[in-house]
Write an enzyme that holds these catalytic residues in place. Structure first.
Site, PDB file in Angstrom:
ATOM      1  N   SER A   1       2.593   3.794  -1.495  1.00  0.00           N
ATOM      2  CA  SER A   1       1.707   3.640  -0.366  1.00  0.00           C
ATOM      3  C   SER A   1       2.141   4.389   0.888  1.00  0.00           C
ATOM      4  O   SER A   1       1.349   4.537   1.812  1.00  0.00           O
ATOM      5  CB  SER A   1       1.588   2.152  -0.041  1.00  0.00           C
ATOM      6  OG  SER A   1       2.853   1.634   0.324  1.00  0.00           O
TER       7      SER A   1
ATOM      8  N   LYS B   1       5.651   4.766   9.221  1.00  0.00           N
ATOM      9  CA  LYS B   1       4.575   4.126   8.457  1.00  0.00           C
ATOM     10  C   LYS B   1       3.956   3.007   9.294  1.00  0.00           C
ATOM     11  O   LYS B   1       4.689   2.245   9.948  1.00  0.00           O
ATOM     12  CB  LYS B   1       5.166   3.569   7.146  1.00  0.00           C
ATOM     13  CG  LYS B   1       4.141   3.000   6.176  1.00  0.00           C
ATOM     14  CD  LYS B   1       4.831   2.568   4.886  1.00  0.00           C
ATOM     15  CE  LYS B   1       3.866   2.054   3.836  1.00  0.00           C
ATOM     16  NZ  LYS B   1       4.529   1.680   2.576  1.00  0.00           N
TER      17      LYS B   1
ATOM     18  N   SER C   1       6.900   2.669  -3.340  1.00  0.00           N
ATOM     19  CA  SER C   1       6.092   3.317  -2.296  1.00  0.00           C
ATOM     20  C   SER C   1       6.802   4.335  -1.421  1.00  0.00           C
ATOM     21  O   SER C   1       6.146   5.026  -0.648  1.00  0.00           O
ATOM     22  CB  SER C   1       5.459   2.263  -1.396  1.00  0.00           C
ATOM     23  OG  SER C   1       4.304   1.771  -2.014  1.00  0.00           O
TER      24      SER C   1
END
Ligand code: GLN
Length: 477
Positions: free
Chosen positions: A156, A81, A180
């Protein structure tokens, strides 16, 4: 070598192939980079694919040729990420304000993965600064759900979830402040773990809300998730909230709690999500677990608490992005104008909304009414879990109230978007570990979409999650 189905290929399979010299690490990485070439344009999971991925794999091949003992994640290709620093690479948190920023050191988790032999394929898309539940808040365009590209992948950590779900990475790292990792795992049919707060170092993670943030793995199966977690966990001097990890496990047969407040009696989730939850309960019972209904009366405070504490911490963490110290900078006639221009052009709508909200919550006169009060309620909220974990070893709930929703459905209504976190934020507020495992399917517009169930356990009882998760994933369809 026969063609490998990357959607069913696990870390254990890759290890076997590499250790048995059936495949080189460069070949393994090559399989993923060619899948990325095929799929990433359509899905937008990666913001950048690293050109040196195959060079990283070379080291593994050299070690294997020398006959060195393979390290824990030797040659395993990862998606990271874009809020974790990788030395020498850009790290943008999917924000314009950090677009030009190049990391000057490795995040602790990156160092740990590197030491274990992992290969970094690239950095993945996310909601800006990890704020969102759909990856629609990225400054670089949304990621698409591989099951139906008209739907969101969740957020996310949508990029890492999609990379794993579509065979563009063998495993991924995400961060989880209110769901997330687990929510996109559920929307994309992969496994996601939010570890116990303090189990994994946050050093080198771009902070969203520091008392809630944890880094964790996204992977094809529970055992892969565990393999990654075992590498990244542990004490780090650069993060004072970390502890040296000692695995805990209940002695006797597990008792699983079904919390009433998670919609057992009311209508707060889609009917097929509820069916999957009840089916998961039945499955655990058939496998010899005892289940019982329990109550967590403070559950109704979870979302209000989260949406007070989180923006307060966001507004303070994001104050450092001022156009001077990092990333984007706009000229102005004085310092104030530099701040104003850089911040107003650098941050997207959702980041600004939360900075405003958080600044208000922390301002003189409101601090006591909102932030201080929320902290007091949070202490009681945690007691709820302490009490319930005297009765049961883990809790079983749905991960999200629905399968993946269509693009745009919640974008114009932030409160609707926030409500999709209803089952996930509690674990962050309490600091307990939680795992999302694919379980069941829900049909929407003629497409069969993955559903997920969530397990939560007491602090440092990740092994309980893995034990129960492994049983559930056998019945994932
Ligand atoms: N969806 C939640 C939010 O928007 C959680 C985000 C996260 O876990 N990083 O805040």
């Amino acid at each position: 070598m026969s063609v490998i189905d990357l959607n069913n290929f696990t870390i254990a399979d890759a290890k076997e192939a590499l250790h048995g010299k059936k495949m080189s690490a460069r070949e393994l990485v090559g399989m993923y980079t060619s899948q990325i070439k095929k799929e990433n344009k359509k899905l937008n999971a990666y913001l950048e694919v690293f050109e040196d991925a195959e060079d990283q794999a070379k080291e593994t091949d050299e070690r294997m040729a020398r006959g060195d003992e393979p390290r824990a994640l030797e040659g395993i290709p990862f998606a990271i990420k874009d809020n974790m620093l990788i030395e020498g690479k850009r790290t943008s948190a999917a924000s314009k304000i950090l677009e030009p920023y190049v990391a000057s050191y490795d995040a602790h988790v990156i160092q740990k993965l590197r030491d274990a032999g992992a290969v970094f394929l690239g950095r993945t898309n996310m909601d800006e600064f990890a704020m969102g539940s759909s990856t629609e808040n990225s400054a670089f365009g949304p990621t698409k759900n591989p099951y139906d590209t008209s739907r969101v992948p969740g957020g996310s950590s949508g990029g890492s979830a999609v990379a794993v779900a579509s065979g563009m990475a063998l495993a991924g790292l995400g961060s989880d402040t209110g769901g997330s990792i687990r929510q996109p795992a559920s929307f994309c049919g992969v496994v996601g773990l939010k570890p116990t707060y303090g189990a994994v170092s946050r050093s080198g993670l771009i902070a969203m809300a520091s008392s809630l943030d944890q880094i964790g793995p996204l992977a094809q199966c529970v055992d892969d998730t565990r393999a990654v977690f075992e590498v990244i966990r542990g004490e780090d001097k650069k993060d004072a909230t970390t502890v040296s990890y000692a695995e805990k496990r209940p002695a006797q047969k597990l008792v699983i709690g079904i919390p009433k407040e998670y919609g057992l009696e009311d209508d707060i989730m889609d009917a097929d999500v509820k069916d999957a939850w009840m089916q998961a309960r039945k499955t655990l019972e058939q496998e010899g677990y005892e289940t019982k209904e329990v109550t967590l009366p403070y559950t109704s405070y979870a979302l209000p608490l989260y949406y007070i504490i989180m923006p307060a911490e966001v507004s303070s963490n994001l104050a450092r992005f001022d156009g001077i110290r990092y990333g984007l900078s706009h000229n102005g006639k004085d310092l104030l104008e530099v701040y104003e221009k850089s911040r107003s052009r650098g941050f997207g709508d959702e980041a600004r909304r939360r900075i405003l909200l958080g600044t208000y919550i922390l301002s003189a006169g409101y601090y006591d009414a909102y932030y201080a009060k929320a902290q007091k309620v949070r202490a009681r909220f945690i007691k709820d879990f302490e009490r319930v974990f005297k009765e049961v070893d883990a809790l079983l709930t749905p991960t999200v109230p629905s399968p993946a929703f269509p693009f745009g459905e919640k974008l114009g209504d932030p409160v609707k978007m926030y409500a999709s976190d209803i089952f996930t934020v509690s674990a962050n507020l309490a600091g307990i570990p939680a795992l999302s495992v694919p379980f069941g399917k829900g049909e929407r517009d003629g497409v069969s979409l993955p559903l997920g169930v969530q397990l939560m356990a007491p602090w440092f009882h990740e092994s309980t999650l893995f034990d129960a998760g492994r049983i559930l994933e056998k019945y994932r369809e």
